[in-house]
Design a protein around this motif. Structure first.
Motif, mmCIF file in Angstrom:
data_model
loop_
_atom_site.group_PDB
_atom_site.id
_atom_site.type_symbol
_atom_site.label_atom_id
_atom_site.label_comp_id
_atom_site.label_asym_id
_atom_site.label_seq_id
_atom_site.Cartn_x
_atom_site.Cartn_y
_atom_site.Cartn_z
ATOM 1 N N LYS A 92 3.456 6.748 -3.440
ATOM 2 C CA LYS A 92 3.618 5.409 -2.881
ATOM 3 C C LYS A 92 2.971 5.318 -1.502
ATOM 4 N N GLU A 93 3.113 6.400 -0.711
ATOM 5 C CA GLU A 93 2.486 6.431 0.613
ATOM 6 C C GLU A 93 0.961 6.429 0.494
ATOM 7 N N LEU A 94 0.442 7.133 -0.516
ATOM 8 C CA LEU A 94 -1.011 7.198 -0.705
ATOM 9 C C LEU A 94 -1.584 5.831 -1.078
ATOM 10 N N GLY A 95 -0.748 4.993 -1.715
ATOM 11 C CA GLY A 95 -1.206 3.663 -2.103
ATOM 12 C C GLY A 95 -1.856 3.675 -3.478
ATOM 13 N N PRO A 96 -1.769 2.560 -4.217
ATOM 14 C CA PRO A 96 -2.286 2.525 -5.591
ATOM 15 C C PRO A 96 -3.792 2.340 -5.702
ATOM 16 N N PHE A 97 -4.469 1.835 -4.641
ATOM 17 C CA PHE A 97 -5.886 1.501 -4.767
ATOM 18 C C PHE A 97 -6.736 2.159 -3.684
ATOM 19 N N GLY A 98 -6.350 3.360 -3.274
ATOM 20 C CA GLY A 98 -7.146 4.081 -2.294
ATOM 21 C C GLY A 98 -8.399 4.674 -2.912
ATOM 22 N N THR A 99 -9.272 5.189 -2.069
ATOM 23 C CA THR A 99 -10.541 5.772 -2.544
ATOM 24 C C THR A 99 -10.302 6.905 -3.525
ATOM 25 N N TYR A 100 -9.327 7.754 -3.232
ATOM 26 C CA TYR A 100 -9.021 8.883 -4.116
ATOM 27 C C TYR A 100 -8.646 8.389 -5.508
ATOM 28 N N ASN A 101 -7.764 7.392 -5.575
ATOM 29 C CA ASN A 101 -7.336 6.860 -6.868
ATOM 30 C C ASN A 101 -8.495 6.233 -7.627
ATOM 31 N N ILE A 102 -9.326 5.467 -6.906
ATOM 32 C CA ILE A 102 -10.441 4.778 -7.557
ATOM 33 C C ILE A 102 -11.453 5.772 -8.120
ATOM 34 N N VAL A 103 -11.791 6.809 -7.338
ATOM 35 C CA VAL A 103 -12.772 7.803 -7.786
ATOM 36 C C VAL A 103 -12.262 8.545 -9.012
ATOM 37 N N ASN A 104 -11.015 9.026 -8.941
ATOM 38 C CA ASN A 104 -10.474 9.779 -10.066
ATOM 39 C C ASN A 104 -10.277 8.904 -11.299
ATOM 40 N N TYR A 105 -9.854 7.653 -11.085
ATOM 41 C CA TYR A 105 -9.682 6.752 -12.220
ATOM 42 C C TYR A 105 -11.028 6.428 -12.867
ATOM 43 N N ALA A 115 -6.301 13.832 -0.937
ATOM 44 C CA ALA A 115 -6.144 12.423 -1.306
ATOM 45 C C ALA A 115 -5.823 11.570 -0.085
ATOM 46 N N ALA A 116 -4.949 12.085 0.782
ATOM 47 C CA ALA A 116 -4.593 11.349 1.993
ATOM 48 C C ALA A 116 -5.803 11.145 2.893
ATOM 49 N N LYS A 117 -6.643 12.174 2.994
ATOM 50 C CA LYS A 117 -7.847 12.079 3.813
ATOM 51 C C LYS A 117 -8.808 11.046 3.253
ATOM 52 N N MET A 118 -8.993 11.045 1.900
ATOM 53 C CA MET A 118 -9.893 10.081 1.272
ATOM 54 C C MET A 118 -9.362 8.652 1.396
ATOM 55 N N ASN A 119 -8.039 8.509 1.317
ATOM 56 C CA ASN A 119 -7.439 7.174 1.403
ATOM 57 C C ASN A 119 -7.222 6.710 2.837
ATOM 58 N N LYS A 120 -7.489 7.638 3.775
ATOM 59 C CA LYS A 120 -7.336 7.344 5.202
ATOM 60 C C LYS A 120 -5.904 6.932 5.544
ATOM 61 N N VAL A 121 -4.964 7.735 5.027
ATOM 62 C CA VAL A 121 -3.553 7.526 5.352
ATOM 63 C C VAL A 121 -2.971 8.835 5.860
ATOM 64 N N GLU A 122 -1.872 8.736 6.581
ATOM 65 C CA GLU A 122 -1.185 9.907 7.122
ATOM 66 C C GLU A 122 0.121 10.075 6.357
ATOM 67 N N LEU A 123 0.235 11.193 5.623
ATOM 68 C CA LEU A 123 1.454 11.448 4.868
ATOM 69 C C LEU A 123 2.567 11.891 5.812
#
Length: 547
Positions: free
Chosen positions: A15-28, A296-304
């Motif tokens: 949930k913190e990583l977010g559903p539409f971050g770069t990591y999710n989009i690339v892997n999806y 994933a956090a780095k790609m999504n630019k979020v801080e876990l």
């Protein structure tokens, strides 16, 4: 720190990583490619062994213009000239332009019928290449053998996925698709073709279910329905692309080479795709899971947050002590690992749930493919017809996106099963040639069963524990292939009673709708990672009812 708490913490991290971050989009995006290809592979036999036009070869007259003698040489049937019989040649006449081409045509052939000895084919398919004229059982057997291969593929791929990892199972299955599908395009006889058909499905068809499970484990509870919808829409695009390529190429061998060659690229996923974090945690590989989460956090630019990662870090610190205990009890551990599946099956709740979900899947495949097979009247052009049948699934899948999270899995499945039953049965009361009314009801029935099918797929991925999720999903899916195997036989039922297929479809859908009442709701529930969590879904249902 228990693994259960770790699993719950993982959903919070996702949930913190977010559903539409770069990591999710690339892997999806990577996972959507095998889903797109699977849309083509699952139905390619429709065009590979298409029922093309053909007629008896009239050796006595073939050297002449067929428009002059054809209607005298071949008897008429309800749908036109016979494909399997010819008029016997009158042996009292001498073969010449006068007898076969111009004069006394009524006397050249007798009124007696005889089976064709050979055929003249119009079009390109395995029917022509392997001389399958008037052997419809051999032609339809190609699709049946393909579907029977899934009885091997899905449990086998499920075992590999749960034991060795999702990306390993996906990469190997895709490679098998590429190898056996490409070689099949060089088949020299019918038997070589059907053997390769079975092997391609038997070792490669699990790529879709593996990609699906990996995608579901990539996102949190809120992203599952959207992810499922996206996968299904891409699958439909695969179906429509298959029809377009078949129409364009008009050659089944070239078609196979074009669609199967790209599958070998998926083997590279062994190195470029990230493993399922949830699977790594279930196997105790916490350090690898932490590395992927931080990436994933780095790609999504979020801080876990540290509290979110704390359960994993704590388990990783305890790992040396656990490894020491594992070495001391190595033999016992080795005996316990293979028994996880049997521990799950020993649970009466999971066992009943498995049987119920399997029947739901059988009903979906039986009605879904049965309606597709009986949809030839939608359009005269087989390629346009196939595209229309596939296209109706797109709005159905978007409907899932809006209703599953709003009304819950159970309610949607009950409504769509019962609705599809009513629509199918109502078709049996319409006279032939009802025009737009029958077309609208037919498409509505296909729409309803597609929503039910998509709902079942996502529901089954939510009610079983992580350690055996793909194995049990594979059992449901492979058992469900009983429906897709029986569906091609439904036109035979119409020989006894015209409306019998529709009645069968409706009856099974009604039973499936009633069985859904016995299942728990999974809306907004975290994916269960243990047998206890999976059983708790039923207990929570009981507690809510008694509260």
């Amino acid at each position: 720190m228990s693994k259960d708490n770790t699993a719950i913490g993982l959903d919070a991290i996702l949930k913190e990583l977010g559903p539409f971050g770069t990591y999710n989009i690339v892997n999806y995006a990577l996972l959507l490619f095998p889903c797109f290809l699977a849309g083509m592979y699952g139905s390619v036999f429709v065009f590979e062994a298409a029922d093309i036009d053909y007629r008896c070869q009239i050796s006595e007259c073939e050297s002449l213009n067929e428009s002059i003698w054809l209607h005298h040489a071949i008897p008429k049937e309800k749908t036109g000239l016979s494909k399997c019989f010819r008029h016997s040649f009158n042996e009292n006449f001498t073969i010449s332009n006068e007898t076969c081409g111009v004069y006394d045509l009524n006397d050249t052939f007798t009124s007696a019928h005889e089976k064709c000895a050979s055929y003249v084919y119009y079009g390109n398919s395995a029917v022509r290449d392997f001389d399958l004229g008037c052997q419809n059982w051999k032609r339809t057997l190609i699709g049946t053998i393909h579907n029977s291969g899934l009885f091997l593929s899905l449990p086998l791929t499920g075992y590999v996925s749960d034991r060795f990892g999702r990306k390993v199972a996906l990469s190997i299955a895709a490679l098998m698709n590429s190898i056996f599908g490409f070689i099949r395009s060089f088949s020299t006889n019918y038997y070589m073709m059907v053997v390769l058909e079975f092997m391609e499905a038997g070792f490669g068809a699990g790529a879709y279910t593996t990609a699906f499970v990996l995608a579901m484990e990539l996102v949190g509870p809120k992203g599952r329905v959207f992810g499922n919808t996206l996968i299904n829409v891409v699958f439909v695009f695969g179906l429509m692309t298959l029809s377009g390529l078949s129409w364009l190429l008009k050659d089944w061998r070239t078609l196979l080479r074009v669609i199967y060659a790209p599958s070998c690229l998926i083997f590279s996923y062994l190195w470029i795709l990230n493993e399922s974090v949830r699977w790594l945690i279930s196997k105790g590989r916490h350090e690898e899971a932490l590395v992927i989460l931080r990436k994933a956090a780095k790609m999504n630019k979020v801080e876990l947050s540290e509290p979110g990662l704390a359960p994993l870090c704590e388990l990783e610190k305890d790992k040396p002590r656990e490894d020491k205990e594992d070495k001391e009890e190595g033999e016992n551990k080795a005996e316990e690992k293979p028994s996880i599946f049997f521990q799950v099956i020993r649970s009466s709740i999971i066992r009943r749930r498995l049987v119920t979900c399997s029947f739901l899947w059988i009903t979906c495949t039986f009605v879904y493919y049965g309606l597709s097979i009986n949809s030839v009247s939608l359009a005269g052009n087989m390629y346009v017809n196939f595209m229309l049948v596939a296209f109706i699934e797109i709005p159905a899948n978007f409907c899932c996106l809006f209703v599953l999270d709003r009304f819950g899995r159970k309610r949607v499945m009950i409504i769509t099963y019962v609705l599809s039953a009513l629509l199918c049965i109502s078709l049996s009361f319409l006279p032939k040639g009802s025009g737009w009314l029958s077309l609208v009801i037919y498409l509505s029935g296909k729409f309803s069963i597609t929503v039910a099918y998509s709902s079942v797929y996502i529901y089954v991925s939510e009610v079983f524990p992580t350690n055996v999720r793909q194995s049990l999903l594979a059992i449901c899916s492979s058992t469900g292939r009983v429906g897709s195997t029986l569906a091609p036989l439904t036109p035979l039922l119409a020989l006894y009673y015209d409306n019998l297929p529709s009645i069968f479809f409706g009856s099974m859908a009604v039973m499936a709708g009633l069985l859904v009442f016995t299942l728990p709701e999974t809306l907004n529930q975290p994916l269960p990672d243990s047998i206890e969590e999976a059983e708790r879904l039923n207990r929570e249902k009981v507690q809510k009812q008694t509260a």
